[in-house]
Scaffold this active site. Structure first.
Site, PDB file in Angstrom:
ATOM      1  N   SER A   9       0.819  -1.216   0.000  1.00 25.31           N
ATOM      2  CA  SER A   9       0.000   0.000   0.000  1.00 25.31           C
ATOM      3  C   SER A   9       0.852   1.265   0.000  1.00 25.31           C
ATOM      4  O   SER A   9       0.447   2.309  -0.528  1.00 25.31           O
ATOM      5  CB  SER A   9      -0.935   0.003   1.214  1.00 25.31           C
ATOM      6  N   LYS A  68       4.728  -7.800   4.329  1.00 29.95           N
ATOM      7  CA  LYS A  68       3.351  -7.388   4.128  1.00 29.95           C
ATOM      8  C   LYS A  68       2.474  -8.635   3.970  1.00 29.95           C
ATOM      9  O   LYS A  68       2.698  -9.461   3.070  1.00 29.95           O
ATOM     10  CB  LYS A  68       3.229  -6.512   2.877  1.00 29.95           C
ATOM     11  N   GLU A  74      -0.894 -12.760  -1.902  1.00 29.60           N
ATOM     12  CA  GLU A  74      -1.150 -12.608  -3.331  1.00 29.60           C
ATOM     13  C   GLU A  74      -0.016 -13.217  -4.147  1.00 29.60           C
ATOM     14  O   GLU A  74      -0.246 -13.908  -5.143  1.00 29.60           O
ATOM     15  CB  GLU A  74      -1.311 -11.122  -3.674  1.00 29.60           C
ATOM     16  N   LYS A 111      13.874 -14.218 -12.454  1.00 28.76           N
ATOM     17  CA  LYS A 111      13.063 -13.688 -13.537  1.00 28.76           C
ATOM     18  C   LYS A 111      13.603 -12.348 -14.032  1.00 28.76           C
ATOM     19  O   LYS A 111      14.114 -11.550 -13.250  1.00 28.76           O
ATOM     20  CB  LYS A 111      11.607 -13.498 -13.077  1.00 28.76           C
TER      21      LYS A 111
END
Length: 313
Positions: A9, A68, A74, A111
Site C-alpha cells: 500500500s 506485508k 497474493e 526472472k
C-alpha cells in the site's frame, strides 16, 4: 487480458496508481482501489482476482519486503498459478536492486524484471511486450494441442474403420479363431500336469468342437469357454462366453443336481491397429489382448480352486 497488480500500500500514490491507470487503457486490471467497495471481503476479492487473472504484475519494493501480509498471500497465489499455467509473474522493481530481490526470493530473482528508474512509459512498454509474447506462446501452444487432438481423432477414426471392415470379413473371422486357439493353448499349458506326476491338483481338458472348451479339476470345478455367433465372414455378433461352475456329486438316487454357477461373463472381439484381436469385457470398460485374457482366466480359475480347497467345503 486481465492483469493482477500485487503491491504494498505504501507504493500506491507515487507509482502503482499511475501504473494501474495506464494499463487500464489497454487491459482489464485487478487493482484493489478499482475492485474493493464498502463491505467487500478482501480475501474473497483477492481469490476472485487471482482466479481470473492472466498475468500478475508484482511491484517489489522495500515496503513489500517488509513482511506485508496480503502482498505475500497474493504472491503465493500467483506462484501457485504459475506452476500450473506457465509464465504469469511479471516483476517490477521499485527502489530495490536485484540483490535485494535475491535475498527475499531466489525464485523471483531468477526472472527478468523491469526497474521503476527506467520511467513509467518504459515499464508499461516492457509489460506490454511480455504480455504479448507470453500470450502468443499460449496461442501457439493451444494450436499445437488442438492439432494433436485432431490427429488423435483421425487415428481413432482410422482404427475404428479398420476394425469395422475386419468385423465384416473372412479375414477377421479367421483372426478371431486364431485368437481363441491362442487363449486355449495358453490356458492348457498353464494348467497341464503330466498324469504320471505326483503334482496335484490335476486337470482334464476337453475341446470336442473347436469353439467349446472345458477345463475340469478337483471339487467338480469347471472352466468353460464358448465362442458363439461367429460366421465365416463376420464377427459382429460374436461373443466369448466364460463360465466357472461346480458340479456337485451326489450318491442319492434321483435327478442330477444342477451345476452351481460361480462366474458367468462374456467378452466381445474387436480389432486394433495391425489386425490384432482384442477382447472387450461385457460392460466394454476394459480391453484385453489374447494373452491378457488368457492370463485373466487362468488367475480367476486358479483363485477359485484355491478358495474351494482351503475352505474345506
Amino acid at each position: 487480458m486481465m492483469l493482477f497488480i500485487c503491491h504494498a500500500s505504501e507504493d500506491k500514490d507515487d507509482f502503482v496508481a499511475p501504473l494501474a491507470a495506464e494499463l487500464r487503457e489497454k487491459y482489464e486490471v485487478w487493482y484493489d482501489d478499482y475492485e474493493l467497495t464498502l463491505g467487500d471481503s478482501l480475501p474473497e476479492k483477492i481469490d476472485e482476482g487471482l482466479k481470473r487473472c492472466d498475468f500478475g504484475i508484482v511491484v517489489l519494493s522495500k515496503a513489500f519486503f517488509g513482511k506485508k501480509r496480503w502482498g505475500r498471500k497474493e504472491l503465493d497465489g500467483l506462484i501457485a498459478l504459475e506452476a500450473k499455467r506457465g509464465k504469469i509473474i511479471l516483476p517490477v522493481l521499485k527502489g530495490v536492486t536485484h540483490d535485494d530481490v535475491q535475498k527475499y526470493s531466489p525464485m523471483l530473482a531468477s526472472k527478468v524484471a523491469v526497474f521503476d528508474s527506467e520511467g513509467l512509459p518504459k515499464v508499461i512498454e516492457k509489460i506490454q511486450l511480455a504480455v504479448g509474447v507470453s500470450n502468443r506462446q499460449r496461442e501457439l501452444s493451444a494450436l499445437d494441442t488442438a492439432a494433436q487432438s485432431v490427429e488423435a481423432l483421425r487415428q481413432t477414426v482410422a482404427e475404428y474403420q479398420s476394425a469395422q471392415q475386419l468385423s465384416f470379413s473372412e479375414q477377421g473371422a479367421n483372426l478371431v479363431r486364431s485368437s481363441i486357439d491362442s487363449i486355449w493353448d495358453t490356458i492348457h499349458n498353464a494348467f497341464y500336469v503330466d498324469p504320471t506326476s505326483p503334482v496335484v491338483p490335476k486337470f482334464h481338458f476337453n475341446r470336442g468342437i473347436w469353439n467349446v472348451m472345458y477345463v475340469s479339476t478337483v471339487r467338480g470345478l469347471h472352466l468353460n469357454l464358448h465362442l458363439t455367433d461367429i460366421a465365416s465372414n463376420s464377427v459382429v455378433n460374436a461373443r466369448l462366453e466364460v463360465k466357472i461352475f461346480q458340479v456337485v456329486e451326489s450318491n442319492r438316487v434321483g435327478p442330477v443336481p444342477d451345476p452351481i454357477m460361480l462366474l458367468e461373463t462374456e467378452f466381445r472381439p474387436t480389432f486394433r491397429t495391425g489386425d490384432e484381436v482384442v477382447w472387450l469385457n461385457q460392460d466394454k470398460s476394459v480391453t484385453y489382448t489374447s494373452e491378457g485374457l488368457a492370463a485373466l482366466l487362468i488367475k480367476v480359475f486358479a483363485e477359485r480352486i484355491q478358495k474351494e480347497i482351503t475352505s474345506g467345503t
